[in-house]
Every structure is written in C-alpha cells, then in structure tokens.
Design an enzyme around this catalytic site. Structure first.
Site, short mmCIF file in Angstrom:
data_model
loop_
_atom_site.label_atom_id
_atom_site.label_comp_id
_atom_site.label_asym_id
_atom_site.label_seq_id
_atom_site.Cartn_x
_atom_site.Cartn_y
_atom_site.Cartn_z
CE LYS A 98 -3.87 -2.14 2.64
NZ LYS A 98 -4.50 -2.98 1.61
CD GLU A 145 -5.31 5.08 4.91
OE1 GLU A 145 -4.31 5.24 3.99
OE2 GLU A 145 -6.29 4.65 4.73
CG HIS A 156 -12.06 -3.08 8.26
ND1 HIS A 156 -12.58 -1.92 8.44
CD2 HIS A 156 -11.33 -3.46 9.50
CE1 HIS A 156 -12.47 -1.45 9.57
NE2 HIS A 156 -11.65 -2.32 10.27
NE ARG A 183 -6.93 -9.93 -5.02
CZ ARG A 183 -8.09 -9.52 -4.67
NH1 ARG A 183 -9.27 -9.82 -5.07
NH2 ARG A 183 -8.52 -9.07 -3.56
P1 ADP Z 1 -7.74 -4.45 2.19
O1 ADP Z 1 -6.38 -4.60 1.57
O2 ADP Z 1 -7.64 -5.28 3.65
O3 ADP Z 1 -8.78 -4.72 1.40
P2 ADP Z 1 -8.21 -1.77 2.29
O4 ADP Z 1 -7.37 -0.59 2.47
O5 ADP Z 1 -8.82 -1.93 0.93
O6 ADP Z 1 -7.59 -2.92 2.78
O7 ADP Z 1 -9.13 -1.68 3.42
C1 ADP Z 1 -10.47 -2.46 3.39
C2 ADP Z 1 -11.61 -1.70 4.06
O8 ADP Z 1 -11.32 -1.07 5.57
C3 ADP Z 1 -12.37 -0.55 3.12
O9 ADP Z 1 -13.32 -1.00 2.39
C4 ADP Z 1 -13.07 0.35 4.34
O10 ADP Z 1 -14.24 -0.21 4.73
C5 ADP Z 1 -11.84 0.16 5.35
N1 ADP Z 1 -11.10 1.51 5.41
C6 ADP Z 1 -9.84 1.40 4.83
N2 ADP Z 1 -9.23 2.45 5.06
C7 ADP Z 1 -10.04 3.24 5.47
C8 ADP Z 1 -9.96 4.68 6.15
N3 ADP Z 1 -8.75 5.47 6.07
N4 ADP Z 1 -10.93 5.25 6.66
C9 ADP Z 1 -12.18 4.33 7.05
N5 ADP Z 1 -12.31 3.14 6.41
C10 ADP Z 1 -11.21 2.75 5.88
P1 ADP Z 2 -12.17 -8.65 -2.78
O1 ADP Z 2 -10.71 -7.85 -2.41
O2 ADP Z 2 -11.95 -9.53 -4.18
O3 ADP Z 2 -13.32 -7.88 -2.78
P2 ADP Z 2 -11.43 -9.92 -0.54
O4 ADP Z 2 -11.03 -8.80 0.08
O5 ADP Z 2 -12.63 -10.76 0.30
O6 ADP Z 2 -12.26 -9.75 -1.82
O7 ADP Z 2 -10.39 -10.96 -0.96
C1 ADP Z 2 -10.50 -11.83 -1.83
C2 ADP Z 2 -9.95 -13.21 -1.37
O8 ADP Z 2 -8.43 -13.03 -1.02
C3 ADP Z 2 -10.36 -13.69 0.19
O9 ADP Z 2 -10.58 -14.99 -0.06
C4 ADP Z 2 -9.27 -13.06 1.05
O10 ADP Z 2 -9.44 -13.88 2.17
C5 ADP Z 2 -8.05 -13.27 0.36
N1 ADP Z 2 -7.11 -12.26 0.56
C6 ADP Z 2 -6.92 -11.01 -0.34
N2 ADP Z 2 -5.71 -10.37 0.26
C7 ADP Z 2 -5.32 -11.10 1.11
C8 ADP Z 2 -4.13 -11.15 1.81
N3 ADP Z 2 -3.11 -10.11 1.83
N4 ADP Z 2 -3.58 -12.31 2.62
C9 ADP Z 2 -4.49 -13.30 2.55
N5 ADP Z 2 -5.76 -13.31 1.91
C10 ADP Z 2 -5.80 -12.61 1.44
#
Ligand code: ADP
Ligand code: ADP
Ligand code: MG
Length: 497
Positions: free
Chosen positions: A118, A202, A237, A294
């Site tokens: 990130k 952040e 989340h 992906r």
């Molecule tokens: P991941 O790699 O786990 O998907 P993301 O950065 O996409 O991480 O964040 C996953 C979720 O966490 C977001 O969909 C949102 O609901 C919450 N989130 C992430 N960053 C923030 C933020 N700065 N403020 C509020 N909610 C957040």
């Molecule tokens: P999407 O990002 O496609 O909306 P998810 O956040 O649920 O959906 O992630 C998709 C799949 O990948 C899930 O099975 C989740 O557990 C897995 N996943 C995503 N990122 C990671 C990670 N960094 N480590 C482990 N599992 C992950």
C-alpha cells in the site's frame, strides 16, 4: 500473439470453476490442482486434467509454488490463471511462472509488486493528481512520529499494514492515549500475518462508502474503466454485498473516479483486469485506497451491467490481443447485485460455521446467477475461506434487482450449516439500504442478531418456544434474569433441533 491452449487454474472453489467455464467456451484445455481436502471438489471434476498437490493446509498445497510449476511443466501448460486470494498477488510466483516461459494471466511482476504494497502504491500514484486519504506514504516505526502525524491529521486515525489484505491488518485509534500500544500491536501483527512489519498512519474516515472502479488494460497501452461497484456493506472490513452501479454516483462523479482509476493503472503500466478502490465521504469526495491486481470476488456485477466476460478479456489480454472496444463503446445496462454466501453465523459474530451441506438447492429463473463450488452432501472444509457461493442478480433497475434478490434468497435452500443469507435478506429489506443512504458502518449502526431471530421465526414458533421456556423456568425454582438476546438465541437453538 501468444496463443493459449492449456490453462492451469491455481485456485479452488467457485473461482476455479468460473475460470474453467470461460476457458472451455474459448476452446482452451483446463488443468485443476487440488489438496487432499478437495479430492471430490467440483473444480476437480470439471477440469480436463487434475493433479493432487498435497495436504489440506494452503501452505502445503495451493501456495506451493514449486509443486505448481512442476505440474505446469509436466502437463505442458502454457498459461496459469491465479484466481483471487492464494498466489494471485504474489509477484515471486508470477515471475517464477514467466521464467519457465509460461504466461501468467495477470499484470506484470512490477505492477503486482508496486500495488501489493500500500505504501509503494501511494508513492507511485503520487506523481498524478489522484486524491488520497490524508496521512503519510512512508513506513512509521517510532510511536512519537506516529503521534505527530496523528495530531496533524486529527484523530481518529487508522494504523494500516502496508502488506495487509482481506480486511486484515488495520487498527483504529480514537485517542492519543491508545496510540503507542496500538502501534506496537499493529507492527507485531503485520510481521506475523504478512511477514512485513511496515505500517503507516492515515486519517480514519468515520462513515465512508467503499466504491471501486474496474479497469482493463491491454499490452498495447489501451486502458478503459468498466464503471464502479458499490461495496459498502461489510463486516470486519470485508465485503458481503456488492452492487453496480452505485446508488449515489452521478455521471460526472463516475467519470471523475474512472479517470482517477486510469491514472492509478497508468502509474504502474497496468495490463490485465484490475480494481482501484476508493473511499468516498458524505460529500462524495473520493480518496484512493489501494489497487488489487487480480480478478475481484465481486467481478460478476460488472459483467452483468457491461455484458463482458472479464475472464475472457483477461485471457485475450494475456495472449497479447488488443482490447476489442474503446471507452465510448461501454455503457451501463440495468442493475446488478451480489450477495456473498458465507458459511458463517450472523447471530454469533459471523463466526465460521462449517459442516455438511445437508440440503443445497439453488434459486433459479431469469436474471439469477449462482457462482459456487459445492453440491448437496459435500463438506465445507475448515482449511479455506468460508465463502460457499455468490448469488448474483440482474434486473432493469435497482428496485427490481432488490426484489429479485429477495425472491432468490427465499428460494435458496441450505441446511446443515448456518449461512449469511438471512443477514443479507435483513440488509436488503432495510430502509437505509433501500434508500441508498448507507456506508461501511451499516452493520455497526443497524444490525443486531435479534433482528434476524425475529425475522426467521414465525409468531407461532415463538409462542411455542415461549411456552416451553415458561415450563422450564417453572421447573427450576430460581428466577434467572436473562437478557433478551440470550433467551432469543436459546429459542432459536430449540427451534433448530
Ligand atoms: P484491504 O487490503 O484489507 O482490502 P483496504 O485498504 O482496501 O484494505 O481497506 C479495507 C476496508 O477498510 C475498506 O473497504 C474500508 O471499509 C476500510 N477502510 C480502509 N481505509 C480506511 C480509512 N482510511 N477510513 C475508513 N475506513 C477505511
Ligand atoms: P475482494 O478484494 O476481491 O473484494 P476479499 O477482500 O474478500 O475480496 O479478498 C479476496 C480473497 O483473497 C479472500 O479469500 C481473502 O481472504 C483473500 N485475501 C486477499 N488479500 C489477502 C492477503 N493479503 N492475505 C491473505 N488473504 C487475502
Ligand atoms: Mg481492499
């Protein structure tokens, strides 16, 4: 041009099947890999060839890079599709595949590396005018530095693992006093979960929406966006219900977010299918979160509104073909919703509830699609993600899509395990969801397990259970004070027997 005639799908479950179906339509041979726990899985039966690659734990099977490459070579595979999760965002895997002259169906190794972190992603994107969540784009270790940052952006803040994913590796800090302890925890968790202790700070946006843009790029520099997906209904989340288009975006906002997403993709010379995630505040101001390099779990809603097959596009791009359409050829038709059916108990903190699918009957009819990997009688293995299916609908407009989804949920018959279907029904019927006025806090704000218990138990059943309860309490002389939720769950257990 680099024509593909045999694909190995380095994944399992619904996504492995979904990829193989498109491959078959394209006249491409398919190879499945499977662990001991998946011997009888549907993706194994569907594939033209299938190879056992080891014991159930992912680390010894679906994540075993060496073994997977051995299979590719032995079976003369010419491309690998990684699905989502597992090795899909693993740059070393993509590189190892390509070094053997096998095509990785996904972006370049460099793009995976940049966007997999990130922090590196923020750094790459910062060369363009893309709005970002206020915070820093470098790793922070010193709690004093974290405090300075937090003070300058204002509490609450979010400590995030740079290598995090799947909703894991995030800690909200409400006030100064908690910062140091939360930092230490976040760093040690990030080290153990992702093998990388880098965290950053952040601004925590209190009630945001999660809206993401699907992009597609070919190897000739053409890039398009396939509009947005609204993914604000989440628990821990992680998404549970997704839709396209978002109920709140205007055409202007959609275009602005689409253009921003294309800049993010450009920052890493992206090719393939990718998703640029944003959080959006109540003024519809949007901020870049991360890019997933992906196919996304919720890609079907985009397929439904654009009429495209994203896996087919991924394969064509991997073959070196140019996109067969331009941005102006794309348009949104109708409305699509997806609910993720998890083997989890929504009345018990969404804890996984695995077991045997005693009854498993699918909803049918026009506009209903189920992407799954199970049949009646099968066991849900404990080793992997507890998602058993995705139920997707498409209709002319949002209203009609919600009605169709409710009808489909009612038709979906699953016994033997508890699923999130009842929770999804609750959300779809809720006024906040119907009006489109909701955010990522939906579950915290509106959902209590009691709401479900009321919903799926009829008045008669409650009366019977109450009578039973009364009888029981008369038997015992103590008048126990029971919280209403406690007794409600007792009725439910009784009704289940
Ligand atoms: P991941 O790699 O786990 O998907 P993301 O950065 O996409 O991480 O964040 C996953 C979720 O966490 C977001 O969909 C949102 O609901 C919450 N989130 C992430 N960053 C923030 C933020 N700065 N403020 C509020 N909610 C957040
Ligand atoms: P999407 O990002 O496609 O909306 P998810 O956040 O649920 O959906 O992630 C998709 C799949 O990948 C899930 O099975 C989740 O557990 C897995 N996943 C995503 N990122 C990671 C990670 N960094 N480590 C482990 N599992 C992950
Ligand atoms: Mg994300």
């Amino acid at each position: 041009m680099n024509s593909i005639s045999k694909i190995l799908v380095a994944n399992r479950g619904e996504i492995a099947l979904r990829v193989m179906r498109t491959a078959r339509e394209m006249g491409i041979q398919t190879v499945a890999i499977y662990s001991d726990a998946d011997r009888n899985a549907l993706h194994v039966r569907y594939a033209d060839e299938a190879v056992n690659i080891g014991p159930p734990p992912s680390s010894e099977s679906y994540l075993n890079v060496e073994k997977i490459i051995e299979v590719c070579i032995a079976l003369k595979v010419d491309a690998v599709h990684p699905g989502y999760g597992f090795l899909s965002e693993n740059a070393a895997f993509a590189k190892a595949i390509e070094e053997k002259g096998i095509t990785f169906i996904g972006p370049s190794t460099e793009a995976i590396e940049i966007m997999g972190s990130k922090l590196a992603a923020k750094e790459a994107v910062s060369q363009y005018d893309v709005p970002m969540v206020p915070g820093v784009n470098h790793a922070v270790e010193d709690p004093n530095e974290a405090l300075e940052i937090a003070k300058s952006i204002g509490f609450p803040v979010l400590i995030k693992a740079s290598a995090g994913g799947g909703g894991k590796g995030m800690r909200v800090v409400e006030e100064e006093a908690d910062l140091e302890e939360q930092m230490e925890r976040a760093i040690s968790e990030a080290k153990s979960a992702f093998g990388d202790g880098a965290v950053f700070v952040e601004k925590f946006i209190t009630s945001p929406r999660h809206i993401e843009i699907q992009v597609l790029g070919d190897k000739h520099g053409n890039l398009v966006y396939l509009f947005e997906r609204e993914c604000s209904i989440q628990r821990r989340h992680q998404k549970v219900i997704e839709e396209a288009p978002s109920p709140v975006l205007t055409p202007e906002k959609r275009q602005a977010m689409g253009q921003a997403a294309l800049l993010v993709a450009k920052s890493c010379n992206y090719h393939g299918a990718g998703t640029v995630e944003f959080i959006v505040d109540e003024n519809l101001d949007f901020f870049f979160l991360e890019m997933n390099t992906r196919l996304q779990v919720e890609h079907p809603v985009t397929e439904e509104i654009t009429g495209l097959d994203l896996v087919k596009e991924q394969i064509r791009i991997a073959e070196g073909l140019a996109l067969s359409f331009k941005q102006e050829d794309l348009k949104i038709t109708g409305h699509s919703l997806e609910v993720r059916v998890y083997a989890e108990d929504p009345t018990n903190n969404f804890l996984p509830d695995i077991g045997t699918l005693k009854t498993y009957k699918l909803p049918q009819g026009a506009g209903v699609r189920v992407d799954d990997g199970f049949e009646q009688g099968m066991d849900i293995p404990i080793y992997y993600d507890p998602m058993i299916a995705k139920l997707i609908v498409k209709a002319d407009n949002r209203e009609a899509a919600i009605t169709k989804m409710l009808r489909a949920i009612d038709e979906y018959e699953i016994t033997g395990i508890t699923t999130t279907l009842t929770f999804c029904k609750y959300v779809l019927e809720h006024e906040a969801f119907r009006s489109g006025q909701f955010d990522t806090k939906f579950v915290d704000k509106y959902f209590t397990p009691d709401a479900l218990l009321k919903d799926d138990i009829t008045g008669e059943q409650i009366a019977a259970a109450l009578a039973f309860e009364l009888l029981e309490s008369e038997k015992s002389s103590t008048l126990a004070q029971t919280k209403s939720s406690g007794s409600a769950s007792k009725w439910k257990n009784r009704l289940k027997d």
